[in-house]
Design a protein around this motif. Structure first.
Motif, PDB file in Angstrom:
ATOM      1  N   LEU A   9      45.250  39.022  51.564  1.00  0.00           N
ATOM      2  CA  LEU A   9      45.882  39.132  50.253  1.00  0.00           C
ATOM      3  C   LEU A   9      44.855  39.672  49.267  1.00  0.00           C
ATOM      4  N   PHE A  10      45.140  40.841  48.709  1.00  0.00           N
ATOM      5  CA  PHE A  10      44.191  41.527  47.839  1.00  0.00           C
ATOM      6  C   PHE A  10      44.602  41.420  46.368  1.00  0.00           C
ATOM      7  N   TYR A  11      43.625  41.707  45.504  1.00  0.00           N
ATOM      8  CA  TYR A  11      43.859  41.825  44.058  1.00  0.00           C
ATOM      9  C   TYR A  11      44.259  43.265  43.752  1.00  0.00           C
ATOM     10  N   ARG A 107      50.729  42.544  31.191  1.00  0.00           N
ATOM     11  CA  ARG A 107      49.796  41.883  30.273  1.00  0.00           C
ATOM     12  C   ARG A 107      49.686  40.373  30.503  1.00  0.00           C
ATOM     13  N   PRO A 108      50.778  39.633  30.747  1.00  0.00           N
ATOM     14  CA  PRO A 108      50.652  38.182  30.910  1.00  0.00           C
ATOM     15  C   PRO A 108      49.707  37.756  32.036  1.00  0.00           C
ATOM     16  N   PHE A 109      49.512  38.610  33.034  1.00  0.00           N
ATOM     17  CA  PHE A 109      48.581  38.268  34.112  1.00  0.00           C
ATOM     18  C   PHE A 109      47.133  38.224  33.614  1.00  0.00           C
ATOM     19  N   TYR A 110      46.901  38.786  32.432  1.00  0.00           N
ATOM     20  CA  TYR A 110      45.561  38.793  31.855  1.00  0.00           C
ATOM     21  C   TYR A 110      45.464  37.885  30.636  1.00  0.00           C
ATOM     22  N   GLU A 111      46.458  37.039  30.475  1.00  0.00           N
ATOM     23  CA  GLU A 111      46.449  36.067  29.382  1.00  0.00           C
ATOM     24  C   GLU A 111      46.521  34.626  29.898  1.00  0.00           C
ATOM     25  N   LYS A 112      47.133  34.447  31.041  1.00  0.00           N
ATOM     26  CA  LYS A 112      47.271  33.113  31.627  1.00  0.00           C
ATOM     27  C   LYS A 112      46.118  32.835  32.583  1.00  0.00           C
ATOM     28  N   ASN A 113      45.578  31.629  32.520  1.00  0.00           N
ATOM     29  CA  ASN A 113      44.516  31.239  33.451  1.00  0.00           C
ATOM     30  C   ASN A 113      45.117  30.690  34.737  1.00  0.00           C
ATOM     31  N   TYR A 114      44.693  31.240  35.840  1.00  0.00           N
ATOM     32  CA  TYR A 114      45.107  30.779  37.167  1.00  0.00           C
ATOM     33  C   TYR A 114      43.909  30.084  37.808  1.00  0.00           C
ATOM     34  N   PRO A 115      44.032  28.842  38.222  1.00  0.00           N
ATOM     35  CA  PRO A 115      42.887  28.161  38.846  1.00  0.00           C
ATOM     36  C   PRO A 115      42.439  28.822  40.140  1.00  0.00           C
ATOM     37  N   PHE A 116      43.393  29.251  40.973  1.00  0.00           N
ATOM     38  CA  PHE A 116      43.056  29.730  42.309  1.00  0.00           C
ATOM     39  C   PHE A 116      43.295  31.232  42.450  1.00  0.00           C
ATOM     40  N   LEU A 117      42.328  31.913  43.057  1.00  0.00           N
ATOM     41  CA  LEU A 117      42.424  33.352  43.282  1.00  0.00           C
ATOM     42  C   LEU A 117      43.653  33.707  44.118  1.00  0.00           C
ATOM     43  N   ASP A 119      46.565  32.241  44.410  1.00  0.00           N
ATOM     44  CA  ASP A 119      47.812  32.147  43.641  1.00  0.00           C
ATOM     45  C   ASP A 119      47.950  33.327  42.682  1.00  0.00           C
ATOM     46  N   TYR A 120      46.834  33.687  42.070  1.00  0.00           N
ATOM     47  CA  TYR A 120      46.832  34.826  41.142  1.00  0.00           C
ATOM     48  C   TYR A 120      47.193  36.117  41.875  1.00  0.00           C
ATOM     49  N   ASN A 121      46.521  36.352  42.995  1.00  0.00           N
ATOM     50  CA  ASN A 121      46.809  37.553  43.777  1.00  0.00           C
ATOM     51  C   ASN A 121      48.243  37.574  44.275  1.00  0.00           C
ATOM     52  N   GLN A 122      48.754  36.410  44.645  1.00  0.00           N
ATOM     53  CA  GLN A 122      50.119  36.345  45.160  1.00  0.00           C
ATOM     54  C   GLN A 122      51.133  36.750  44.097  1.00  0.00           C
ATOM     55  N   GLU A 123      50.982  36.227  42.889  1.00  0.00           N
ATOM     56  CA  GLU A 123      51.942  36.554  41.833  1.00  0.00           C
ATOM     57  C   GLU A 123      51.862  38.035  41.461  1.00  0.00           C
ATOM     58  N   LEU A 124      50.648  38.566  41.418  1.00  0.00           N
ATOM     59  CA  LEU A 124      50.505  40.001  41.146  1.00  0.00           C
ATOM     60  C   LEU A 124      51.120  40.838  42.262  1.00  0.00           C
ATOM     61  N   LEU A 129      55.336  44.478  44.549  1.00  0.00           N
ATOM     62  CA  LEU A 129      56.427  44.742  45.492  1.00  0.00           C
ATOM     63  C   LEU A 129      57.752  44.964  44.764  1.00  0.00           C
ATOM     64  N   LYS A 130      57.966  44.202  43.730  1.00  0.00           N
ATOM     65  CA  LYS A 130      59.203  44.348  42.952  1.00  0.00           C
ATOM     66  C   LYS A 130      59.251  45.721  42.279  1.00  0.00           C
ATOM     67  N   LYS A 131      58.119  46.153  41.711  1.00  0.00           N
ATOM     68  CA  LYS A 131      58.087  47.456  41.035  1.00  0.00           C
ATOM     69  C   LYS A 131      58.264  48.602  42.027  1.00  0.00           C
TER      70      LYS A 131
END
Length: 203
Positions: A9-11, A107-117, A119-124, A129-131
């Motif tokens: 899972l990449f960034y 933009r919200p991906f760069y405003e909300k703090n995600y504790p775990f890498l 989880d952050y990569n997964q949501e991005l 994939l949706k786009k």
């Protein structure tokens, strides 16, 4: 049915990563139990800048780099990397055809703090994939298996760093192409900001 391929899972993964997923018909599982490896796209993305490729790094908490399961790696917020990444994306892509089209969602991906890498990569990744009109129900490994047998294993490949032979790039117009020429295998956002909804046709 063919067994699903295993992907890390990449960034904001490089274009070749999505091309590989397409080649597997998006039949894949994401590796959640590997030890976190250094210097990979798991916490790095490359974007297009006036001076060539620009690498954006997500810092992780010290100690997370040694024998830590990737899903347990925590992001460090000791410095404002989110602000740096977002300013870099704005500065590099403000004049691209589709940056404003995606800006409010990204933009919200760069405003909300995600504790775990992870989880952050997964949501991005789900957003990407949706786009690309490739929504997929994500599945994850339940344990780490070093040798998965006949399953296609993309976890340790150098394909995504040097994909020229396995996943040759289809050129598309890039910002700063007049200065740098076409730069293959940048982050998928480079393709999205350039081609918008047509990006899926370049995979």
């Amino acid at each position: 049915m063919q067994s699903p391929a295993i992907f890390p899972l990449f960034y904001l993964p490089p274009v070749s990563y999505l091309t590989a997923l397409q080649a597997c018909d998006f039949n894949f599982v994401l590796e959640a139990h590997e030890h976190f490896p250094k210097q990979t796209f798991r916490n790095r993305a490359s974007i297009c800048s006036p001076n060539g490729p620009l690498d954006l790094y997500i810092p992780v908490i010290k100690g997370a780099k040694v024998h830590t399961v990737v899903k347990d790696v925590k992001i460090s917020y000791d410095f404002k990397w989110q602000r740096l990444h977002w300013l870099s994306l704005q500065n590099c892509y403000r004049n691209s055809a589709y940056f404003e089209y995606y800006e409010d969602e990204l933009r919200p991906f760069y405003e909300k703090n995600y504790p775990f890498l992870f989880d952050y990569n997964q949501e991005l990744f789900e957003w990407v994939l949706k786009k690309l009109k490739k929504p997929a129900a994500l599945n994850f490994t339940e344990e780490y298996i070093k040798d998965p047998g006949q399953v296609v294993d993309f976890r340790d490949r150098l394909s995504f760093k040097h994909p020229e032979n396995e996943f040759p790039a289809k050129p598309y117009f890039q910002v700063f192409e007049d200065r740098n020429g076409f730069m293959p295998n940048l982050s998928i956002v480079d393709l999205l900001f350039s081609q918008g909804p047509q990006a899926k046709n370049y995979l």
